[in-house]
Design a protein around this motif. Structure first.
Motif, short mmCIF file in Angstrom:
data_model
loop_
_atom_site.label_atom_id
_atom_site.label_comp_id
_atom_site.label_asym_id
_atom_site.label_seq_id
_atom_site.Cartn_x
_atom_site.Cartn_y
_atom_site.Cartn_z
N ASP A 20 0.87 -1.17 0.00
CA ASP A 20 0.00 0.00 0.00
C ASP A 20 0.92 1.22 0.00
O ASP A 20 1.54 1.54 1.00
N GLU A 53 -5.32 -3.05 -2.70
CA GLU A 53 -6.66 -3.17 -2.10
C GLU A 53 -7.53 -1.98 -2.47
O GLU A 53 -8.74 -2.01 -2.33
N MET A 54 -6.92 -0.90 -2.89
CA MET A 54 -7.71 0.25 -3.33
C MET A 54 -6.88 1.11 -4.28
O MET A 54 -5.65 1.08 -4.24
N VAL A 55 -7.57 1.83 -5.15
CA VAL A 55 -6.93 2.82 -6.00
C VAL A 55 -7.70 4.11 -5.75
O VAL A 55 -8.86 4.23 -6.14
N ASP A 56 -7.10 5.03 -5.04
CA ASP A 56 -7.78 6.31 -4.81
C ASP A 56 -7.38 7.28 -5.91
O ASP A 56 -6.67 6.89 -6.85
N ALA A 85 -13.53 -5.30 -6.95
CA ALA A 85 -14.02 -4.31 -5.99
C ALA A 85 -13.36 -2.95 -6.22
O ALA A 85 -13.97 -1.91 -6.02
N VAL A 86 -12.11 -2.99 -6.65
CA VAL A 86 -11.39 -1.75 -6.95
C VAL A 86 -11.99 -1.09 -8.19
O VAL A 86 -12.20 0.13 -8.23
N THR A 89 -15.23 0.55 -7.33
CA THR A 89 -14.99 1.75 -6.54
C THR A 89 -14.50 2.92 -7.38
O THR A 89 -14.98 4.04 -7.22
N ARG B 21 -6.13 4.50 6.49
CA ARG B 21 -6.96 3.69 5.59
C ARG B 21 -6.79 2.20 5.89
O ARG B 21 -7.73 1.41 5.76
N THR B 39 -13.51 -1.90 0.33
CA THR B 39 -12.77 -1.14 -0.67
C THR B 39 -13.29 0.28 -0.80
O THR B 39 -12.52 1.25 -0.86
N MET B 42 -12.51 2.28 2.42
CA MET B 42 -11.08 2.54 2.51
C MET B 42 -10.67 3.64 1.52
O MET B 42 -9.86 4.51 1.85
N THR B 43 -11.27 3.60 0.34
CA THR B 43 -10.94 4.61 -0.67
C THR B 43 -11.45 5.98 -0.24
O THR B 43 -10.73 6.98 -0.34
#
Lengths: 128, 134
Positions: A20, A53-56, A85-86, A89, B21, B39, B42-43
């Motif tokens: 991360d 786990e995420m892409v902001d 899921a990413v 989102t 996060r 997800t 967290m985002t």
């Protein structure tokens, strides 16, 4: 200083993001990738984000920048392995990832890179 | 509403954005929220935490585990003592940015969660609260 490893696989570079990333690490990766692209004259870059786990919006923008920088340096870039899921989102977040090519897996990404690179060389050196 | 657990984390640096996060995610994993819920939350947390660090000059994040009529929820409240936001309505629109971001932070985060509340006062700071119910 922390770095994300960039591996050379044949004529391509492989970046697998397994942690991360904080913002500075993401910026370092962008710099490292451009340096490595120039040094190796690689024709393509595969960016594996299957562990993310995420892409902001920050990481999304970084992926866009890496693809654009690769383009400017004469290479193709493909982002692979985005978790479902990413994907859900980032669409709801409103991120467009314009200019970023994606593929489901490393294998499919490699195949896509090969096609893109072959097309490039065909366009650049037309057979007369 | 019962608060079953809470924790406050500092939010002053990029590294602490990651810690906040990750803490949100691990609480949700523990409570078996769905992967999509984890997800999204967290985002949204990451977007808001970055706002607090980059535009708010740092602040804190408070994580709360809630229970109401048998439902479990998680709430993240992000607070900073930055310049505040004069026009909240404008700040909530997509592609509005005061800096170098994509401008998806506030409006985008709101879309990702069940409940979203924002308080801001120019000169005092901003607090955003996001909640996800299981």
């Amino acid at each position: 200083m922390e770095h994300i490893p960039i591996l050379k696989v044949g004529e391509f570079l492989l970046v697998s993001i397994q942690v991360d990333m904080h913002d500075r690490l993401a910026m370092t990766l962008q710099d490292d990738l451009t340096t490595k692209l120039v040094a190796t004259r690689a024709k393509g870059v595969l960016i594996d984000i299957s562990s993310l786990e995420m892409v902001d919006s920050f990481i999304g923008r970084m992926l866009g920048h890496m693809a654009a920088m690769a383009g400017v340096l004469g290479a193709e870039a493909v982002v692979v392995g985005m978790q479902p899921a990413v994907a859900i989102t980032i669409v709801e977040l409103g991120m467009e990832l314009t200019g970023v090519r994606t593929a489901l897996s490393v294998d499919k990404g490699m195949a896509l890179l090969r096609t893109l690179v072959d097309e490039d060389s065909f366009t650049l050196n037309p057979v007369s | 509403m019962i608060f079953t657990k809470s924790k406050t984390l500092a939010l002053r640096s990029e590294e602490e954005i990651v810690l906040v996060r990750q803490a949100t995610r691990s609480w949700m994993v523990e409570q078996r929220f769905t992967l999509v819920a984890q997800t999204k939350m967290m985002t949204a947390t990451s977007e808001l935490a970055r706002n607090a660090v980059v535009y708010g000059g740092g602040g804190s994040a408070r994580l709360e585990l809630l229970e109401e009529s048998g439902r479990v929820g998680i709430r993240v409240q992000i607070e900073d003592r930055g310049p505040g936001i004069a026009d909240l309505e404008q700040a909530m629109t997509d592609h509005f940015t005061s800096g170098q971001g994509l401008g998806l932070g506030l409006g985008g985060s709101k879309r990702l969660v069940d409940e979203f509340e924002i308080w801001s006062e120019p000169g005092k700071g901003t607090r955003v609260s996001i909640t996800w119910w299981k």
